[in-house]
Design an enzyme around this catalytic site. Structure first.
Site, PDB file in Angstrom:
ATOM      1  CB  CYS A  14     -44.832  -7.739 -82.601  1.00  0.00           C
ATOM      2  SG  CYS A  14     -46.313  -7.218 -81.747  1.00  0.00           S
TER       3      CYS A  14
ATOM      4  CE  LYS B 123     -56.008 -24.098 -91.787  1.00  0.00           C
ATOM      5  NZ  LYS B 123     -55.167 -24.925 -90.965  1.00  0.00           N
TER       6      LYS B 123
ATOM      7  NE  ARG C 217     -42.614 -12.897 -84.666  1.00  0.00           N
ATOM      8  CZ  ARG C 217     -42.345 -13.982 -83.964  1.00  0.00           C
ATOM      9  NH1 ARG C 217     -41.920 -15.058 -84.584  1.00  0.00           N
ATOM     10  NH2 ARG C 217     -42.471 -14.011 -82.671  1.00  0.00           N
TER      11      ARG C 217
ATOM     12  CG  ASN D 162     -42.794 -10.674 -80.027  1.00  0.00           C
ATOM     13  OD1 ASN D 162     -44.016 -10.621 -79.966  1.00  0.00           O
ATOM     14  ND2 ASN D 162     -42.137 -11.816 -80.151  1.00  0.00           N
ATOM     15  N   GLY D 163     -44.071  -9.274 -77.256  1.00  0.00           N
ATOM     16  CA  GLY D 163     -44.394  -9.930 -75.986  1.00  0.00           C
ATOM     17  C   GLY D 163     -45.439  -9.118 -75.242  1.00  0.00           C
TER      18      GLY D 163
ATOM     19  CD  GLU E 154     -56.697 -27.970 -89.978  1.00  0.00           C
ATOM     20  OE1 GLU E 154     -56.984 -27.560 -88.848  1.00  0.00           O
ATOM     21  OE2 GLU E 154     -55.806 -27.445 -90.676  1.00  0.00           O
TER      22      GLU E 154
ATOM     23  CE  LYS F 134     -47.341 -20.621 -89.672  1.00  0.00           C
ATOM     24  NZ  LYS F 134     -48.461 -21.463 -90.110  1.00  0.00           N
TER      25      LYS F 134
ATOM     26  CG  HIS G  52     -77.686 -35.475 -80.372  1.00  0.00           C
ATOM     27  ND1 HIS G  52     -78.643 -36.160 -79.663  1.00  0.00           N
ATOM     28  CD2 HIS G  52     -76.925 -36.417 -80.993  1.00  0.00           C
ATOM     29  CE1 HIS G  52     -78.467 -37.470 -79.830  1.00  0.00           C
ATOM     30  NE2 HIS G  52     -77.436 -37.637 -80.645  1.00  0.00           N
TER      31      HIS G  52
ATOM     32  CD  GLU H  71     -56.237 -19.992 -89.896  1.00  0.00           C
ATOM     33  OE1 GLU H  71     -55.351 -19.684 -89.123  1.00  0.00           O
ATOM     34  OE2 GLU H  71     -56.370 -21.168 -90.313  1.00  0.00           O
TER      35      GLU H  71
ATOM     36  CD1 TRP I 111     -52.137 -10.280 -84.914  1.00  0.00           C
ATOM     37  CD2 TRP I 111     -51.887 -10.609 -82.722  1.00  0.00           C
ATOM     38  NE1 TRP I 111     -53.247 -10.949 -84.469  1.00  0.00           N
ATOM     39  CE2 TRP I 111     -53.120 -11.170 -83.129  1.00  0.00           C
ATOM     40  CE3 TRP I 111     -51.520 -10.707 -81.380  1.00  0.00           C
ATOM     41  CZ2 TRP I 111     -53.982 -11.801 -82.243  1.00  0.00           C
ATOM     42  CZ3 TRP I 111     -52.395 -11.348 -80.501  1.00  0.00           C
ATOM     43  CH2 TRP I 111     -53.605 -11.889 -80.934  1.00  0.00           C
TER      44      TRP I 111
HETATM   45  O1  M6R Z   1     -47.569 -23.021 -83.853  1.00  0.00           O
HETATM   46  P1  M6R Z   1     -48.697 -23.820 -83.266  1.00  0.00           P
HETATM   47  O2  M6R Z   1     -48.869 -25.126 -83.940  1.00  0.00           O
HETATM   48  O3  M6R Z   1     -48.572 -23.991 -81.787  1.00  0.00           O
HETATM   49  O4  M6R Z   1     -49.991 -22.951 -83.549  1.00  0.00           O
HETATM   50  C1  M6R Z   1     -51.238 -23.335 -83.065  1.00  0.00           C
HETATM   51  C2  M6R Z   1     -52.351 -22.540 -83.691  1.00  0.00           C
HETATM   52  O5  M6R Z   1     -52.209 -21.176 -83.375  1.00  0.00           O
HETATM   53  C3  M6R Z   1     -52.375 -22.692 -85.212  1.00  0.00           C
HETATM   54  O6  M6R Z   1     -52.474 -24.030 -85.595  1.00  0.00           O
HETATM   55  C4  M6R Z   1     -53.547 -21.895 -85.816  1.00  0.00           C
HETATM   56  O7  M6R Z   1     -54.756 -22.462 -85.414  1.00  0.00           O
HETATM   57  C5  M6R Z   1     -53.412 -21.874 -87.334  1.00  0.00           C
HETATM   58  N1  M6R Z   1     -53.457 -20.529 -87.805  1.00  0.00           N
HETATM   59  C6  M6R Z   1     -54.442 -22.663 -88.030  1.00  0.00           C
HETATM   60  O8  M6R Z   1     -54.298 -22.624 -89.405  1.00  0.00           O
END
Ligand code: M6R
Length: 598
Positions: free
Chosen positions: A2, A474, A26, A97-98, A470, A593, A493, A477, A73
């Site tokens: 958060c 993306k 966040r 936050n936490g 990746e 994030k 397979h 997500e 969040w």
């Molecule tokens: O801040 P970090 O690189 O440790 O974050 C890791 C993942 O949470 C981050 O890469 C996440 O998968 C992204 N939203 C992908 O776009």
């Protein structure tokens, strides 16, 4: 996970709302503020995005000298109004936050004391405990410190108390927190960016330092405030928090990669990878999550091929739960854009407890992971706001590539000519990225067609397999299209059973040593009537019949730098699919994030 913010200034609502806007990356499940007005704390909260809260406050304005704010969040308790922060008990209001791991026991105790808790969050116990201890005639500081001693877990807190004295307190344990003293007031927040242009010097508190902010000054309770102040360039933050000509931060960050990679390359030359004695290493383990994990997967390929070092890669959330074997001549590298990912941080703590040599690759230099690791390298991507990581990935790759050249040099595994070639290919990266970005309209066309499907398979081979993974990450997500990626040879397979007219396959097909094998894989896909989309070298079209909107042409790219260039079409594809489906690109549902909870 958060975002929290607090301000003590003449008109506190303005910096708090502006800061919440910058903290929304966040989390954006709910938002709220508390403010002291006429000797009373008023709280306003909404379920959903900040714009709703702003709307309410525009209709019924509130302002005062002391305010706190929160953008959530959801972890404990659904994303509802009742669970939104701040949580208030009497004249104590708290943003958190936490995670408070022992909140159920604490709740039990509070119920016995006659408190009524309304939410299903772990956070609500905090204002109740503080209020309880205040009722026992403890001072404000004693009441907070007594509460803190009972909390298990991680937290950054803003505590607003309206008593005989009005004060805003800030304290943290394992979660990010910054304090700032400006000419016009005192502030606290989850990160410096939240404070925007109103700050010029910031302080990063240590765990469990209780800090009091009031109209007179900022004070460290029970000790003298021997602050290490960091001076901040305000214009820098202003540019970061503006989208400029772009429709989203993600788009801006994708297009920034040309300049960033040129700058990052020169900055990284100044960093000293020679600090690592690669000749003494017989193993490297790289631990990370999400996109950072795929950067690790590319690094594995480079270190093994060019420096002959065995590399193991691990997902951070699994690492410490499976008794990894850590040997003497091993370097364990933790990769994290934010430097705050709880899984990666916990994996780092585990590795340290086993006496591992640890190195972090981070974008945020003041982050917990940077501080905890034996040493760290900065990736120089600049703050990344879009939830989907883009520029951080290519900057992580740049650091790994340079490290790998140094490792290859020290271990004399490849010839001087090959070494020189690796270095000179690296210089081509910004030029090739620019070339790919110039074709963005071709990708828009392809994305329009692909976005009509609900599921997508991605295929790659060799060094671009992590790039295909990746790409799938993306796409799911930010567009919510279900996507999975496979090394093309794995298709037969199992996943091949999925292929039909409704299962498009995106193939990453640059010209490299595996092109012929990949062509056979593409034939297998076409034979099952699955729609094929190719991001590939021009030569592929001689073999495969494709329409204009099913092909994106890659320039000719040396094999070692393929990951830097091929990830660009993946990022654009996800962006344009999300746009075609009218998704909120920078604030995808359920995500945030930095994932600062396990
Ligand atoms: O801040 P970090 O690189 O440790 O974050 C890791 C993942 O949470 C981050 O890469 C996440 O998968 C992204 N939203 C992908 O776009």
């Amino acid at each position: 996970m958060c975002g929290i913010i607090g301000a003590v200034t003449e008109s506190a609502i303005k910096p708090v709302l502006a800061g919440l806007g910058r903290l929304e990356y966040r989390g954006y499940d709910s938002s709220g503020i508390s403010i002291v007005i006429n000797n009373e704390i008023k709280t306003r909260k909404v379920q959903g995005k900040l714009k709703k809260l702003k709307h309410i406050l525009a209709e019924q304005p509130l302002d005062g000298e002391y305010a706190i704010g929160h953008t959530r969040w959801a972890t404990h308790g659904k994303a509802t109004l009742i669970n939104a922060h701040p949580h208030q008990c009497g004249q104590v209001s708290v943003v958190h936050n936490g995670i408070i791991e022992n909140h159920l026991q604490l709740k039990q105790q509070l119920l016995q004391w006659g408190h009524i808790l309304k939410s299903s969050t772990d956070s609500e116990v905090i204002p109740h405990l503080i209020n309880h201890y205040l009722s026992l005639q403890m001072t404000q500081e004693e009441a907070i410190e007594r509460t803190i001693r009972q909390l298990k877990g991680s937290y950054a807190l803003g505590v607003l108390i309206n008593g005989v004295e009005k004060n805003l307190y800030a304290i943290k344990q394992g979660s990010p927190l910054v304090i700032s003293e400006g000419n016009d007031g005192a502030y606290m927040a989850s990160d410096a960016m939240a404070l925007g242009r109103d700050i010029n010097k910031i302080y990063y508190p240590k765990d469990n330092e209780l800090i009091k902010l009031n109209a007179d000054n900022v004070q460290l309770c029970n000790a003298s405030l021997n602050k290490k102040i960091h001076y901040v360039n305000n214009t820098y933050y202003e540019n970061i928090i503006s989208k400029g000509k772009y429709s989203s931060f993600m788009e801006k960050e994708i297009f920034e990669q040309v300049d960033l990679l040129s700058n990052a390359m020169s900055k990284q030359q100044a960093s000293s990878y020679t600090a690592i004695n690669f000749t003494k290493l017989n193993k490297i383990t790289i631990v990370a999550c999400g996109t950072s994990y795929y950067a690790a997967a590319v690094a594995k390929f480079w270190f093994e091929k060019y420096a002959n070092i065995s590399v193991a890669i691990d997902i951070a959330s699994e690492y410490r739960y499976r008794s990894p074997i850590i040997t003497d001549n091993e370097l364990t590298i933790f990769v994290s854009q934010s430097g705050e990912t709880a899984d990666t941080l916990a994996a780092l703590a585990y590795a340290k407890s086993k006496k591992a040599q640890t190195l972090a690759l981070v974008n945020v230099c003041n982050s917990s992971i940077a501080r905890e690791a034996g040493f760290f390298f900065e990736i120089f991507a600049g703050p990344e706001i879009g939830v989907a990581s883009t520029k951080a990935f290519t900057c992580q790759l740049a650091v790994f590539y340079k490290m790998c050249i140094e490792a290859a040099k020290q271990r004399a595994f490849i010839s001087h000519t090959e070494l020189r070639k690796l270095a000179s290919y690296f210089q081509l990266v910004p030029y090739l990225i620019k070339k790919v970005l110039k074709q963005s309209s071709d990708m828009k066309r392809l994305a329009k067609k692909l976005s009509t499907y609900s599921n997508v398979l991605f295929l790659g081979r060799g060094i671009v397999t992590p790039i295909a993974q990746e790409g799938a990450l993306k796409l799911k997500e930010i567009s919510y299209i279900h996507a999975e990626a496979y090394a093309a040879g794995e298709l037969k397979h199992g996943p091949i059973a999925l292929l039909d007219e409704q299962m498009p396959v995106v193939v990453l097909a640059p010209k490299d040593s595996l092109t012929d094998k990949l062509l056979s894989n593409i034939q297998e896909v076409q034979a099952r009537n699955a729609p094929v989309f190719i991001i590939g070298d021009a030569c592929i079209r001689e073999y495969i019949n494709l329409q204009e909107d099913e092909f994106f042409e890659l320039p000719s790219i040396p094999e070692s730098i393929l990951p830097f260039i091929t990830v660009l079409p993946m990022q654009l594809l996800a962006l344009y699919c999300a746009q075609a489906l009218e998704r909120n690109v920078d604030q995808p549902r359920n995500l945030a994030k930095s994932v600062t909870v396990e």
